[in-house]
Scaffold this motif. Structure first.
Motif: not given
Length: 415
Positions: A279-294
Motif C-alpha cells: 500500500r505504501q508503494a501504491g501498487v496492487r499485489g499478488v501474495v503467494q502463501a508459500g510454505w509459511l502460509g502467508l
C-alpha cells in the motif's frame, strides 16, 4: 538409457529437474526423478517416473530445529544448524538413494545435496554419474562461496573459504557416504579423500544457470560446465484460477510477493507487513502463501493465492518480491521482471547480491532487518525506475536464447 535424477530439498530444488527430465525424455531416455514424496505429483505430472526419498522438507522447516535454522541471525550460524539437521538423516538418505538407483539405472545425475552420497552409489553399481547443480559449487578466486554472505573475501580468501566449506559439507555426508561404500565393498574415504577423488576423475558437473548471470570462473578445473538454465516443465493440464484471472484483468500489472519454502516466523505479522508495504508503494499485489502460509486480507488491490507456475505468473507482474532462492531468481530473470530480493538464509544472500550487481534488482532487504517502510521503498523503486525493467528484459532475451540441457544431452550420448 535409464536415467535417474536424484535431488533433495524444497520445491525449488526439484522443479528445474522436471524441465531437464522432460528434455532428456524427448531425446529417447527413460527418466525418473528420486526425491521427497510430497513432490511425487509434480514429477509424475510431467510424465516422468518417480522414486521416493525419505523426509518431508516442509515438516522439517516447521520443526523446532527448522525454525531455529530459518531464523538464524547470521549465515554461519544458519549453516551450522542446517548441517546438524542434515547429519542426523544421512545414513537413511544414503540407502534410499542406493535403493532408488538399484531399481534400474544406467546413468545417475545428482543434485548438490545428494551428490556426496550418490557418487559412491554410482561407483558401487559401476554406472556413470554426473552432477547437475543449480548454483556454483566449486572454489574459485573470483567470488566467495555461495553459502557465505556473497561478495568477495579477496582471491585467496575466496578459495580458502570455499575449500573449508566444502570440507565441512563433505564431513556432514561422510557417515552416509561410507555406509554406501561399505554396502558395495568399497574402501572408506575421509571427506578430503572423497573430494580429491572426484577432482582426480574430472567428475563432470553441469551447472544449470547462465554464463550471462555468472560467467564460468577461469580457474575451475576441466569437467565443470555452465550450461544455461533448466526451466521447470509447465503441465498442459494447469489452469489459472478464475479469481486470479479476474484480479489481473481488473487493473494495472501488480507486484508479486512470496517467500517460497521459507518459514521465517509469524505468518500473520509478516502478512501485515507485506500488505502495508504494498500500500505504501501504491501498487496492487499478488501474495503467494508459500510454505509459511502467508496471508493478506484480500481487497480490490490485494489477493492471496496458492501455487501458481512462476513461468506463467511472473511475466504478468510489474515486479517480483522473493526470497532469492536459485529457482525463483531464475524464474524472475526468465520473465524479465525487476526484483526485490528478501534473502533469508543459505544461498539467498549470494543470489540477492548477484541480481543487484546485474542491475535487475534493488538492493536486498534481508528478512532479519525487514520493515514495511524498507520493503515499500524498495518496491516503489523497482516499479518506478525504468532502468530495472530495461536491464531485466535485456538479460531475459539472453538467458531465454540458451539451451541449458544441451550439455547433459551430449554427456548421455558420450556414455
Amino acid at each position: 538409457m535409464r536415467v535417474l535424477i536424484a535431488s533433495a530439498g524444497s520445491r525449488g530444488d526439484v522443479a528445474p529437474y522436471t524441465g531437464l527430465g522432460v528434455r532428456l525424455a524427448e531425446e529417447g531416455h527413460d527418466v525418473t526423478i528420486a526425491t521427497h514424496e510430497p513432490f511425487a505429483e509434480l514429477v509424475r505430472g510431467c510424465g516422468l517416473g518417480f522414486r521416493a526419498l525419505p523426509g518431508d522438507p516442509r515438516e522439517t522447516l516447521r520443526s523446532e530445529d527448522g525454525q531455529r535454522w530459518s531464523q538464524a541471525k547470521s549465515s554461519s550460524i544458519g549453516m551450522v544448524r542446517q548441517l546438524k539437521m542434515l547429519g542426523s538423516h544421512m545414513r537413511e538418505a544414503a540407502f534410499a538413494v542406493a535403493e532408488a538407483a538399484e531399481a534400474g539405472t544406467d546413468v545417475l545425475l545428482l543434485a548438490p545435496m545428494v551428490s556426496p552420497i550418490g557418487h559412491p552409489v554410482a561407483q558401487g553399481l559401476g554406472i556413470p554419474s554426473a552432477g547437475v547443480f543449480l548454483s556454483p559449487a566449486y572454489p574459485t578466486r573470483e567470488f566467495a562461496p555461495v553459502l557465505s554472505k556473497g561478495g568477495s573475501f579477496g582471491p585467496l580468501g575466496n578459495v580458502l573459504a570455499a575449500r573449508a566449506m566444502s570440507r565441512i559439507l563433505a564431513a556432514t555426508f561422510a557417515s552416509g557416504a561410507n555406509a554406501v561404500r561399505e554396502r558395495y565393498g568399497l574402501p572408506r574415504l575421509s571427506p578430503g579423500q572423497a573430494l580429491r577423488q572426484q577432482d582426480a576423475e574430472n567428475w563432470p558437473v553441469f551447472h544449470g544457470y547462465s554464463e550471462h548471470v555468472i560467467p564460468r570462473p577461469a580457474d575451475w578445473r576441466s569437467g565443470l560446465q555452465v550450461t544455461g538454465y533448466w526451466w521447470p516443465h509447465l503441465s498442459r493440464d494447469w489452469q489459472p484460477p478464475t479469481e486470479l484471472l479476474e484480479f489481473l484483468d481488473a487493473g494495472p500489472p501488480p507486484v508479486f510477493v512470496s517467500f517460497g519454502s521459507m518459514v521465517p516466523g509469524d505468518s500473520e505479522r509478516l502478512g501485515q507487513l507485506v500488505a502495508t508495504a504494498l500500500r505504501q508503494a501504491g501498487v496492487r499485489g499478488v501474495v503467494q502463501a508459500g510454505w509459511l502460509g502467508l496471508d493478506v486480507a484480500s481487497d480490490d488491490n490485494l489477493i492471496t493465492i496458492g501455487d501458481a507456475p512462476h513461468e506463467w505468473l511472473f511475466p504478468r507482474m510489474a515486479a517480483v518480491v522473493h526470497h532469492a532462492g536459485a529457482g525463483t531468481s531464475a524464474a524472475a530473470l526468465r520473465a524479465g521482471a525487476p526484483a526485490v530480493p528478501v534473502p533469508v538464509l543459505a544461498d539467498q544472500p549470494f543470489w540477492s547480491g548477484r541480481l543487484h550487481a546485474l542491475g535487475v534488482a534493488t538492493p536486498p532487504v534481508p528478512m532479519r532487518t525487514i520493515t514495511a517502510d524498507r520493503l515499500g521503498a524498495a518496491i516503489h523503486a523497482a516499479v518506478t525506475d525504468p532502468r530495472y525493467r530495461e536491464r531485466a528484459e535485456a538479460l531475459a532475451k539472453l538467458v531465454n536464447a540458451e539451451d541449458g540441457a544441451t550439455g547433459v544431452v551430449e554427456f548421455l550420448r558420450r556414455v
